[in-house]
Scaffold this active site. Structure first.
Site, PDB file in Angstrom:
ATOM      1  N   GLY A 180       8.165   3.183 -10.426  1.00  0.00           N
ATOM      2  CA  GLY A 180       7.107   2.386 -11.006  1.00  0.00           C
ATOM      3  C   GLY A 180       5.851   3.191 -11.247  1.00  0.00           C
ATOM      4  O   GLY A 180       5.671   4.280 -10.696  1.00  0.00           O
TER       5      GLY A 180
ATOM      6  N   GLN B  48      -3.380   4.169 -12.289  1.00  0.00           N
ATOM      7  CA  GLN B  48      -2.999   5.503 -11.800  1.00  0.00           C
ATOM      8  C   GLN B  48      -3.280   6.584 -12.832  1.00  0.00           C
ATOM      9  O   GLN B  48      -3.304   7.764 -12.491  1.00  0.00           O
ATOM     10  CB  GLN B  48      -1.509   5.543 -11.420  1.00  0.00           C
ATOM     11  CG  GLN B  48      -1.197   4.755 -10.156  1.00  0.00           C
ATOM     12  CD  GLN B  48       0.261   4.883  -9.790  1.00  0.00           C
ATOM     13  OE1 GLN B  48       1.097   4.156 -10.288  1.00  0.00           O
ATOM     14  NE2 GLN B  48       0.561   5.839  -8.918  1.00  0.00           N
TER      15      GLN B  48
ATOM     16  N   CYS C  26       4.511   7.296  -3.638  1.00  0.00           N
ATOM     17  CA  CYS C  26       3.624   6.955  -4.746  1.00  0.00           C
ATOM     18  C   CYS C  26       3.220   8.239  -5.476  1.00  0.00           C
ATOM     19  O   CYS C  26       2.907   9.247  -4.842  1.00  0.00           O
ATOM     20  CB  CYS C  26       2.382   6.260  -4.190  1.00  0.00           C
ATOM     21  SG  CYS C  26       1.212   5.746  -5.448  1.00  0.00           S
ATOM     22  N   LEU C  27       3.198   8.188  -6.812  1.00  0.00           N
ATOM     23  CA  LEU C  27       2.773   9.345  -7.598  1.00  0.00           C
ATOM     24  C   LEU C  27       1.341   9.765  -7.257  1.00  0.00           C
ATOM     25  O   LEU C  27       0.986  10.929  -7.408  1.00  0.00           O
ATOM     26  CB  LEU C  27       2.861   9.025  -9.098  1.00  0.00           C
ATOM     27  CG  LEU C  27       4.259   8.798  -9.671  1.00  0.00           C
ATOM     28  CD1 LEU C  27       4.158   8.283 -11.104  1.00  0.00           C
ATOM     29  CD2 LEU C  27       5.081  10.077  -9.618  1.00  0.00           C
TER      30      LEU C  27
ATOM     31  N   HIS D 270       4.185  -3.150  -4.713  1.00  0.00           N
ATOM     32  CA  HIS D 270       3.484  -1.861  -4.646  1.00  0.00           C
ATOM     33  C   HIS D 270       2.650  -1.641  -5.911  1.00  0.00           C
ATOM     34  O   HIS D 270       1.475  -1.267  -5.843  1.00  0.00           O
ATOM     35  CB  HIS D 270       4.525  -0.742  -4.465  1.00  0.00           C
ATOM     36  CG  HIS D 270       3.968   0.639  -4.502  1.00  0.00           C
ATOM     37  ND1 HIS D 270       3.995   1.487  -3.403  1.00  0.00           N
ATOM     38  CD2 HIS D 270       3.374   1.353  -5.499  1.00  0.00           C
ATOM     39  CE1 HIS D 270       3.430   2.629  -3.736  1.00  0.00           C
ATOM     40  NE2 HIS D 270       3.042   2.585  -5.001  1.00  0.00           N
ATOM     41  N   GLU D 271       3.268  -1.882  -7.085  1.00  0.00           N
ATOM     42  CA  GLU D 271       2.566  -1.615  -8.345  1.00  0.00           C
ATOM     43  C   GLU D 271       1.424  -2.605  -8.568  1.00  0.00           C
ATOM     44  O   GLU D 271       0.349  -2.234  -9.040  1.00  0.00           O
ATOM     45  CB  GLU D 271       3.538  -1.630  -9.523  1.00  0.00           C
ATOM     46  CG  GLU D 271       4.633  -0.569  -9.464  1.00  0.00           C
ATOM     47  CD  GLU D 271       4.129   0.846  -9.206  1.00  0.00           C
ATOM     48  OE1 GLU D 271       2.983   1.156  -9.578  1.00  0.00           O
ATOM     49  OE2 GLU D 271       4.875   1.633  -8.605  1.00  0.00           O
TER      50      GLU D 271
ATOM     51  N   HIS E  66      -1.715  -1.674  -6.889  1.00  0.00           N
ATOM     52  CA  HIS E  66      -2.544  -0.690  -7.607  1.00  0.00           C
ATOM     53  C   HIS E  66      -3.582  -1.390  -8.482  1.00  0.00           C
ATOM     54  O   HIS E  66      -4.703  -0.891  -8.650  1.00  0.00           O
ATOM     55  CB  HIS E  66      -1.678   0.201  -8.499  1.00  0.00           C
ATOM     56  CG  HIS E  66      -1.022   1.350  -7.789  1.00  0.00           C
ATOM     57  ND1 HIS E  66      -1.735   2.363  -7.193  1.00  0.00           N
ATOM     58  CD2 HIS E  66       0.287   1.661  -7.603  1.00  0.00           C
ATOM     59  CE1 HIS E  66      -0.887   3.237  -6.667  1.00  0.00           C
ATOM     60  NE2 HIS E  66       0.350   2.836  -6.902  1.00  0.00           N
TER      61      HIS E  66
END
Ligand code: NI
Length: 175
Positions: A47, A52, A97-98, A139-140, A143
């Protein structure tokens, strides 16, 4: 299409709350194409969320169809203005996470959710999700509210784990 720069901890912009999308136009869809290209560019990410890459709009992409283990999922999803309207159960699971490339962590999430959103043309969507996909969506969406998984671990001492090897672009470094 373009690969966008991913903001990484401790960039304070990751804590910014994103605004709802109001214009479902070509500019939105062009941005979503770039966001998708960025998701696919780095280490395999299930994701990515618009903030981000420094775009503070409520847009996320998830795709849980490429994981090694077969899990129930709805494939590749572009979710604009996503809202979770129902939560059920909870369990701990490992997340990465990125924007937090050097750590993974154990995070407690709802096991089953109902999610409502819009597609990039403004058509309404609704999904019942469970397990891995429900976790990815939570999670997304976090953000979009300026929350990272490291903010949700019960204990930073026992629930955060340094990645031993972080691979990107063919290079690797020891953690
Ligand atoms: Ni993330």
């Amino acid at each position: 299409m373009a690969v966008l720069e991913i903001l990484k901890l401790p960039d304070p912009r990751l804590k910014q709350v994103s605004e709802p999308v109001t214009e479902f136009d070509d500019a939105l869809r062009a941005f979503i194409d770039d966001l998708e290209e960025t998701r696919q560019n780095g280490p395999a990410a299930v994701g990515i969320a618009a903030p981000q890459v420094g775009v503070f709009k409520r847009v996320v992409i998830i795709d849980c169809s490429q994981t090694r283990k077969p899990v129930p999922n709805h494939g590749h999803l572009i979710l604009v203005n996503p809202e979770i309207t129902h939560w059920e159960g909870f369990e701990a699971g490992r997340e990465g996470c990125l924007s937090v490339p050097d750590y993974t962590g154990n995070v407690i999430r709802a096991t089953r959710i109902h999610l409502e959103a819009f597609d990039p043309w403004g058509n309404p969507l609704a999904f019942d999700m469970e397990g891995y996909e429900a976790r990815a969506a939570q999670h997304e969406i976090d953000h979009l509210d300026g929350i990272l998984f490291v903010d949700r671990v019960v204990s930073r001492r026992t629930d955060l784990f340094r990645r031993k090897v972080y691979q990107k672009g063919g290079k690797s470094k020891k953690g």
